[in-house]
Structure formats: C-alpha cells, structure tokens
Design a protein around this motif. Structure first.
Motif, PDB file in Angstrom:
ATOM      1  N   GLN A   1       6.093  28.179   6.588  1.00  0.00           N
ATOM      2  CA  GLN A   1       6.686  28.897   7.711  1.00  0.00           C
ATOM      3  C   GLN A   1       5.769  28.768   8.917  1.00  0.00           C
ATOM      4  OE1 GLN A   1       7.543  33.028   6.947  1.00  0.00           O
ATOM      5  NE2 GLN A   1       8.413  33.360   8.957  1.00  0.00           N
ATOM      6  N   GLU A   2       6.356  28.589  10.092  1.00  0.00           N
ATOM      7  CA  GLU A   2       5.616  28.552  11.351  1.00  0.00           C
ATOM      8  C   GLU A   2       5.854  29.869  12.080  1.00  0.00           C
ATOM      9  OE1 GLU A   2       5.969  26.190  15.527  1.00  0.00           O
ATOM     10  OE2 GLU A   2       6.036  24.967  13.697  1.00  0.00           O
ATOM     11  N   ILE A   3       4.766  30.508  12.528  1.00  0.00           N
ATOM     12  CA  ILE A   3       4.857  31.819  13.174  1.00  0.00           C
ATOM     13  C   ILE A   3       4.006  31.814  14.440  1.00  0.00           C
ATOM     14  CG2 ILE A   3       4.367  34.287  12.930  1.00  0.00           C
ATOM     15  CD1 ILE A   3       4.558  33.887   9.890  1.00  0.00           C
ATOM     16  N   ASP A   4       4.550  32.323  15.537  1.00  0.00           N
ATOM     17  CA  ASP A   4       3.791  32.574  16.762  1.00  0.00           C
ATOM     18  C   ASP A   4       3.484  34.065  16.802  1.00  0.00           C
ATOM     19  OD1 ASP A   4       3.942  29.925  17.833  1.00  0.00           O
ATOM     20  OD2 ASP A   4       6.015  30.322  18.376  1.00  0.00           O
TER      21      ASP A   4
ATOM     22  N   THR B   1      -0.243  29.923  17.016  1.00  0.00           N
ATOM     23  CA  THR B   1       0.830  29.410  16.160  1.00  0.00           C
ATOM     24  C   THR B   1       0.192  29.150  14.811  1.00  0.00           C
ATOM     25  OG1 THR B   1       1.965  28.395  18.023  1.00  0.00           O
ATOM     26  CG2 THR B   1       2.559  27.614  15.813  1.00  0.00           C
ATOM     27  N   ILE B   2       0.765  29.731  13.759  1.00  0.00           N
ATOM     28  CA  ILE B   2       0.219  29.630  12.404  1.00  0.00           C
ATOM     29  C   ILE B   2       1.212  28.875  11.522  1.00  0.00           C
ATOM     30  CG2 ILE B   2      -0.530  30.939  10.371  1.00  0.00           C
ATOM     31  CD1 ILE B   2      -0.892  33.318  12.293  1.00  0.00           C
ATOM     32  N   LEU B   3       0.721  27.974  10.710  1.00  0.00           N
ATOM     33  CA  LEU B   3       1.529  27.380   9.638  1.00  0.00           C
ATOM     34  C   LEU B   3       1.092  28.045   8.348  1.00  0.00           C
ATOM     35  CD1 LEU B   3       1.661  23.552  10.351  1.00  0.00           C
ATOM     36  CD2 LEU B   3       3.471  25.236  10.653  1.00  0.00           C
ATOM     37  N   LEU B   4       1.997  28.734   7.675  1.00  0.00           N
ATOM     38  CA  LEU B   4       1.709  29.395   6.394  1.00  0.00           C
ATOM     39  C   LEU B   4       2.232  28.534   5.253  1.00  0.00           C
ATOM     40  CD1 LEU B   4       2.701  33.150   6.782  1.00  0.00           C
ATOM     41  CD2 LEU B   4       0.435  32.179   6.588  1.00  0.00           C
ATOM     42  N   PHE B   5       1.425  28.398   4.222  1.00  0.00           N
ATOM     43  CA  PHE B   5       1.816  27.629   3.024  1.00  0.00           C
ATOM     44  C   PHE B   5       1.697  28.514   1.799  1.00  0.00           C
ATOM     45  CE2 PHE B   5       0.302  24.606   6.104  1.00  0.00           C
ATOM     46  CZ  PHE B   5       1.288  23.656   6.085  1.00  0.00           C
TER      47      PHE B   5
END
Length: 70
Positions: free
Chosen positions: A8-11, A66-70
């Motif tokens: 998921q990408e989150i700002d 901006t975060i990419l969560l794995f």
C-alpha cells in the motif's frame, strides 16, 4: 508489480510525537519504505507495535512523506 505482492502507498504528515497511520493491508506490515518526503526530517518507528490496521511513526522534524508498506 501490484499483482505480485500485497502493498500500500500512503501519503501522511508525520510529527515529532508518535503519529498513527491507518492502513488497509489486512495484516501487520513487514516493512515501510519512505519514497518521498517534503523536508529533511528523519522518520522512524514509534514506540507502539505495528498491527493489522495501524503503523506508528515519529520524525525528528515535521515532514510529509509517501510510504510504501509491505
């Protein structure tokens, strides 16, 4: 690429106190990558353990990332 793994990408704006960041992965994330930031603040894990609906981050100075969560 999105079909190969759940991410998921989150700002989000992260402050100098612990910031709760909601996500919809449906599981506890393994890792978070900062892929963009608005200033030179350093972002790190907060003291609260991540779970299936939230991660907890803190920064050395207020910053939007901006975060990419794995």
């Amino acid at each position: 690429m999105a079909g190969n793994f759940n991410h998921q990408e989150i700002d989000v704006a992260v402050g100098t106190s612990e910031t709760t960041v909601a996500h919809t992965l449906g599981r506890t994330p393994v890792e978070a990558f900062i892929v963009n930031r608005s200033s030179s603040g350093v972002v790190f894990r907060g003291a609260t353990a991540w779970n299936g609906s939230n991660i907890f981050l803190q920064a050395s100075a207020s910053v939007t990332v901006t975060i990419l969560l794995f």
